[in-house]
Design a protein around this motif. Structure first.
Motif, PDB file in Angstrom:
ATOM      1  N   ARG A   1      41.729  -0.414  37.531  1.00 28.12           N
ATOM      2  CA  ARG A   1      42.893  -0.172  36.675  1.00 28.12           C
ATOM      3  C   ARG A   1      43.678  -1.461  36.475  1.00 28.12           C
ATOM      4  N   VAL A   2      43.846  -2.235  37.550  1.00 26.05           N
ATOM      5  CA  VAL A   2      44.549  -3.514  37.453  1.00 26.05           C
ATOM      6  C   VAL A   2      43.761  -4.492  36.576  1.00 26.05           C
ATOM      7  N   MET A   3      42.457  -4.564  36.803  1.00 30.80           N
ATOM      8  CA  MET A   3      41.627  -5.476  36.020  1.00 30.80           C
ATOM      9  C   MET A   3      41.677  -5.135  34.531  1.00 30.80           C
ATOM     10  N   THR A   4      41.558  -3.860  34.224  1.00 30.68           N
ATOM     11  CA  THR A   4      41.593  -3.435  32.828  1.00 30.68           C
ATOM     12  C   THR A   4      42.948  -3.732  32.197  1.00 30.68           C
ATOM     13  N   ALA A   5      44.018  -3.540  32.962  1.00 30.56           N
ATOM     14  CA  ALA A   5      45.355  -3.825  32.442  1.00 30.56           C
ATOM     15  C   ALA A   5      45.515  -5.310  32.121  1.00 30.56           C
ATOM     16  N   SER A   6      44.929  -6.194  32.959  1.00 29.07           N
ATOM     17  CA  SER A   6      45.021  -7.634  32.679  1.00 29.07           C
ATOM     18  C   SER A   6      44.261  -7.979  31.404  1.00 29.07           C
ATOM     19  N   MET A   7      43.115  -7.334  31.186  1.00 30.65           N
ATOM     20  CA  MET A   7      42.343  -7.569  29.962  1.00 30.65           C
ATOM     21  C   MET A   7      43.087  -7.058  28.735  1.00 30.65           C
ATOM     22  N   ARG A   8      43.662  -5.853  28.850  1.00 28.76           N
ATOM     23  CA  ARG A   8      44.396  -5.288  27.721  1.00 28.76           C
ATOM     24  C   ARG A   8      45.585  -6.154  27.346  1.00 28.76           C
ATOM     25  N   GLU A   9      46.302  -6.631  28.351  1.00 27.85           N
ATOM     26  CA  GLU A   9      47.444  -7.507  28.091  1.00 27.85           C
ATOM     27  C   GLU A   9      47.009  -8.784  27.385  1.00 27.85           C
ATOM     28  N   THR A  10      45.872  -9.336  27.793  1.00 28.10           N
ATOM     29  CA  THR A  10      45.359 -10.566  27.191  1.00 28.10           C
ATOM     30  C   THR A  10      44.938 -10.339  25.747  1.00 28.10           C
ATOM     31  N   VAL A  11      44.250  -9.230  25.474  1.00 23.03           N
ATOM     32  CA  VAL A  11      43.836  -8.928  24.102  1.00 23.03           C
ATOM     33  C   VAL A  11      45.059  -8.774  23.208  1.00 23.03           C
ATOM     34  N   ARG A  12      46.063  -8.073  23.681  1.00 21.42           N
ATOM     35  CA  ARG A  12      47.261  -7.866  22.869  1.00 21.42           C
ATOM     36  C   ARG A  12      47.974  -9.179  22.573  1.00 21.42           C
ATOM     37  N   LEU A  13      48.028 -10.073  23.556  1.00 23.96           N
ATOM     38  CA  LEU A  13      48.633 -11.377  23.319  1.00 23.96           C
ATOM     39  C   LEU A  13      47.813 -12.169  22.306  1.00 23.96           C
ATOM     40  N   ALA A  14      46.495 -12.187  22.481  1.00 27.07           N
ATOM     41  CA  ALA A  14      45.638 -12.944  21.571  1.00 27.07           C
ATOM     42  C   ALA A  14      45.803 -12.467  20.132  1.00 27.07           C
ATOM     43  N   ARG A  15      45.915 -11.169  19.938  1.00 22.43           N
ATOM     44  CA  ARG A  15      46.112 -10.651  18.586  1.00 22.43           C
ATOM     45  C   ARG A  15      47.434 -11.124  18.003  1.00 22.43           C
ATOM     46  N   ARG A  16      48.474 -11.181  18.815  1.00 19.08           N
ATOM     47  CA  ARG A  16      49.769 -11.674  18.335  1.00 19.08           C
ATOM     48  C   ARG A  16      49.707 -13.150  17.982  1.00 19.08           C
ATOM     49  N   LEU A  17      48.815 -13.887  18.653  1.00 20.16           N
ATOM     50  CA  LEU A  17      48.670 -15.314  18.383  1.00 20.16           C
ATOM     51  C   LEU A  17      47.712 -15.591  17.225  1.00 20.16           C
ATOM     52  N   GLY A  18      47.117 -14.557  16.665  1.00 20.13           N
ATOM     53  CA  GLY A  18      46.194 -14.745  15.560  1.00 20.13           C
ATOM     54  C   GLY A  18      44.796 -15.166  15.965  1.00 20.13           C
ATOM     55  N   VAL A  19      44.445 -14.967  17.229  1.00 25.93           N
ATOM     56  CA  VAL A  19      43.113 -15.346  17.711  1.00 25.93           C
ATOM     57  C   VAL A  19      42.076 -14.367  17.168  1.00 25.93           C
ATOM     58  N   ARG A  20      40.949 -14.907  16.698  1.00 24.36           N
ATOM     59  CA  ARG A  20      39.808 -14.099  16.286  1.00 24.36           C
ATOM     60  C   ARG A  20      38.720 -14.270  17.356  1.00 24.36           C
ATOM     61  N   PHE A  21      38.503 -13.236  18.143  1.00 28.09           N
ATOM     62  CA  PHE A  21      37.527 -13.319  19.229  1.00 28.09           C
ATOM     63  C   PHE A  21      36.125 -13.558  18.673  1.00 28.09           C
ATOM     64  N   GLY A  22      35.400 -14.484  19.310  1.00 25.30           N
ATOM     65  CA  GLY A  22      34.016 -14.716  18.946  1.00 25.30           C
ATOM     66  C   GLY A  22      33.091 -13.831  19.764  1.00 25.30           C
ATOM     67  N   THR A  23      31.835 -13.739  19.325  1.00 27.04           N
ATOM     68  CA  THR A  23      30.846 -12.950  20.053  1.00 27.04           C
ATOM     69  C   THR A  23      30.201 -13.794  21.142  1.00 27.04           C
ATOM     70  N   VAL A  24      30.303 -13.327  22.377  1.00 26.24           N
ATOM     71  CA  VAL A  24      29.757 -14.032  23.535  1.00 26.24           C
ATOM     72  C   VAL A  24      29.046 -13.016  24.421  1.00 26.24           C
ATOM     73  N   GLN A  25      27.803 -13.297  24.781  1.00 28.79           N
ATOM     74  CA  GLN A  25      27.021 -12.407  25.650  1.00 28.79           C
ATOM     75  C   GLN A  25      26.988 -10.981  25.115  1.00 28.79           C
TER      76      GLN A  25
END
Length: 335
Positions: free
Chosen positions: A208-232
């Motif tokens: 739950r903690v790990m997933t929350a850290s990922m969700r927080e990071t995705v939400r920040l990246a979207r606010r910064l205009g980051v377009r995630f690339g495909t990796v693995q």
């Protein structure tokens, strides 16, 4: 080609050995027991790409000018390694292969006259002991153009490296780095608890903690205009779903990453650093999220708490039980 690898640890040692086996003239930098072991017995590579002993010249700093340099130190050691060898590297193309964010910026600030490429090591390698590296996952190296690098240079370097290992080229190294940063979020909790990635993911409180850290990071990246690339095989679409999904559903992503690691317990690179008594890269992993949020006047409470816990383990050597981690990380306040 004359290729210098700065930092002959897990990733750098793998690249140095593979490039030497492919016939390139490889030199490198190392320190302490690793330096002495490579000097006396060579750099021993085992695992997914076979066994090979590379006899390469290693020094604490570069003493001759290469045609291509690969920076593969831990992120916290990058600026010092570049400064120490700056006389041999000025104007030389440098491939920065590191976890986290900010590696290209640091390299550009230190070597403004050098064209830069960014690299993401998707292969998994472990530094077993001085002079010995094993490859546990024979996956590609991703390359992208950084400051001052032309499309021609990117193509030339990719061609050189493909003789030694699989290489993929991305048009957006920044987006690929953010995706890899999300994947590397599996590293922090093992360092905090002393457990393997698989054990962390199997614990309801920790995943739950790990997933929350990922969700927080995705939400920040979207606010910064980051377009995630495909990796693995991980696409931006998958990561964007993590940003909007409830934690129980988003947990499918770290479970997928753990399954890909197989049954052998994987400690993650951050816990490996803890066990060797070294400072970790946490400030360039989850800490990069904290820094990016702070620069824009935003908060990242989950990642901030995780970074603090890793630093506490670094200082004290004491791991935290899952219950205490759950109490210390403000998952319920993550939005």
């Amino acid at each position: 080609m004359r290729i210098a690898v700065l930092g002959a640890g897990a990733v750098g040692g793998t690249l140095a050995a593979l490039l030497a086996r492919a016939g390139h003239e490889v030199s490198g930098t190392a320190r302490g027991a690793n330096l002495e072991a490579i000097r006396s017995g060579g750099l021993q590579l085992t695992g997914g790409w076979g066994s090979f002993t590379a006899h390469i010249q290693v020094e604490p700093v570069l003493t001759s000018r290469p045609e291509l340099a690969i920076l593969a130190t831990k992120a916290q050691d990058a600026a010092g390694a570049l400064r120490d060898s700056a006389a041999a590297l000025d104007g030389v193309p440098v491939l920065v292969v590191q976890n986290g964010l900010g590696g290209l910026r640091v390299a550009h600030e230190t070597l403004p006259g050098s064209p830069l490429l960014g690299g993401l090591a998707l292969f998994a390698a472990s530094y077993l002991s001085p002079g010995q590296v094993t490859v546990t996952g024979a996956n590609p190296l991703i390359l992208g153009a950084g400051p001052g690098a032309s499309a021609g240079l990117l193509a030339d370097v990719a061609e050189v490296l493909r003789v030694a290992l699989p290489v993929e080229v991305t048009p957006d190294i920044d987006g690929a780095q953010w995706t890899k940063l999300l994947i590397n979020h599996v590293n922090a909790l093992p360092a905090i608890t002393g457990l393997s990635v698989q054990e962390v993911v199997a614990d309801a409180r920790l995943i739950r903690v790990m997933t929350a850290s990922m969700r927080e990071t995705v939400r920040l990246a979207r606010r910064l205009g980051v377009r995630f690339g495909t990796v693995q095989g991980v696409s931006g679409g998958i990561l964007n779903l993590i940003g909007i999904a409830p934690l129980w559903l988003g947990a499918a992503f770290p479970r997928l990453l753990a399954r890909r690691m197989g049954d052998v317990p994987n400690p993650g690179s951050t816990l490996q650093s803890i066990r060797r008594g070294r400072l970790t890269e946490i400030d360039f992993l989850n800490g990069a999220v904290v820094a990016a949020a702070r620069e824009r006047g935003l908060e990242s409470p989950v990642n901030s708490a995780i970074v603090d816990l890793v630093h506490e383990v670094e200082r004290t050597g004491r791991f935290f039980p899952a219950d205490e981690v759950a109490k210390r990380v403000p998952v319920s306040r993550s939005r």
